[in-house]
Design a protein around this motif. Structure first.
Motif, short mmCIF file in Angstrom:
data_model
loop_
_atom_site.label_atom_id
_atom_site.label_comp_id
_atom_site.label_asym_id
_atom_site.label_seq_id
_atom_site.Cartn_x
_atom_site.Cartn_y
_atom_site.Cartn_z
N LEU A 48 0.82 -1.20 0.00
CA LEU A 48 0.00 0.00 0.00
C LEU A 48 0.86 1.26 0.00
CD1 LEU A 48 -2.96 0.95 0.11
CD2 LEU A 48 -2.77 0.96 2.59
N THR A 62 -1.07 0.16 8.21
CA THR A 62 -2.15 -0.62 7.61
C THR A 62 -1.56 -1.33 6.40
OG1 THR A 62 -4.45 -0.61 6.85
CG2 THR A 62 -3.08 1.24 6.16
N GLU A 66 -5.81 -5.40 3.96
CA GLU A 66 -6.81 -5.04 4.97
C GLU A 66 -7.96 -4.25 4.37
OE1 GLU A 66 -4.97 -3.13 8.35
OE2 GLU A 66 -3.45 -4.69 8.49
N HIS A 67 -7.88 -3.95 3.07
CA HIS A 67 -8.88 -3.10 2.42
C HIS A 67 -9.46 -3.78 1.19
CE1 HIS A 67 -7.48 -0.03 5.16
NE2 HIS A 67 -6.26 -0.38 4.83
N GLY A 68 -9.58 -5.10 1.23
CA GLY A 68 -10.16 -5.84 0.12
C GLY A 68 -9.09 -6.53 -0.71
N ARG A 81 -7.36 4.74 -5.88
CA ARG A 81 -8.56 5.13 -5.13
C ARG A 81 -8.24 6.36 -4.28
NH1 ARG A 81 -11.95 0.65 -3.89
NH2 ARG A 81 -13.30 2.24 -2.96
N ALA A 83 -8.67 8.04 -0.28
CA ALA A 83 -8.90 7.71 1.13
C ALA A 83 -8.69 8.97 1.96
CB ALA A 83 -7.95 6.62 1.60
N THR A 100 -9.40 5.72 6.03
CA THR A 100 -10.77 5.41 5.63
C THR A 100 -10.85 5.47 4.11
OG1 THR A 100 -11.64 6.42 7.66
CG2 THR A 100 -13.20 6.04 5.87
N LEU A 101 -11.04 4.30 3.50
CA LEU A 101 -11.17 4.23 2.05
C LEU A 101 -12.50 4.84 1.66
CD1 LEU A 101 -9.87 3.19 -0.57
CD2 LEU A 101 -11.09 1.04 -0.20
#
Length: 106
Positions: A48, A62, A66-68, A81, A83, A100-101
């Motif tokens: 990430l 993070t 952890e986000h898909g 994306r 966030a 927070t996505l």
């Protein structure tokens, strides 16, 4: 001697108040994606990353999974994306304290 004691006491109070001050980090909206796949960072796998003011940084605090699913159509290896994040850059890495996505915009 009394003056020396007063100076030491004042110095101790100043140090204590300086240590109590906490850095307030403001949330910001940034681009997020896989650093290697989308931002061109050198690495050893899919990790990430955030892009702030045109510069990409790997993220600590993070993980990409952890986000898909990172390899899904809307995953970080396939898409950039947005966030809302809070954190700071330390040693050329983004130390995240909140992440927070945001919903994908179509």
């Amino acid at each position: 001697m009394k003056n020396l004691f007063s100076i030491v006491l004042l110095f101790t109070a100043l140090i204590s108040s300086a240590q109590e001050k906490k850095e307030t980090l403001k949330p910001q909206i940034v681009e997020v994606s896989c650093g290697e796949c989308q931002f061109g960072l050198k690495g050893k796998g899919c990790d990430l990353a955030v892009r702030i003011d045109g510069k990409a940084y790997f993220v600590d605090g993070t993980k990409i999974d952890e986000h898909g699913d990172a390899h899904a159509k809307d995953g970080f290896c396939e898409a950039v994306r947005k966030a809302e994040v809070t954190g700071k850059i330390v040693n050329n890495r983004f130390q995240v304290s909140s992440f927070t996505l945001l919903p994908e915009q179509k």
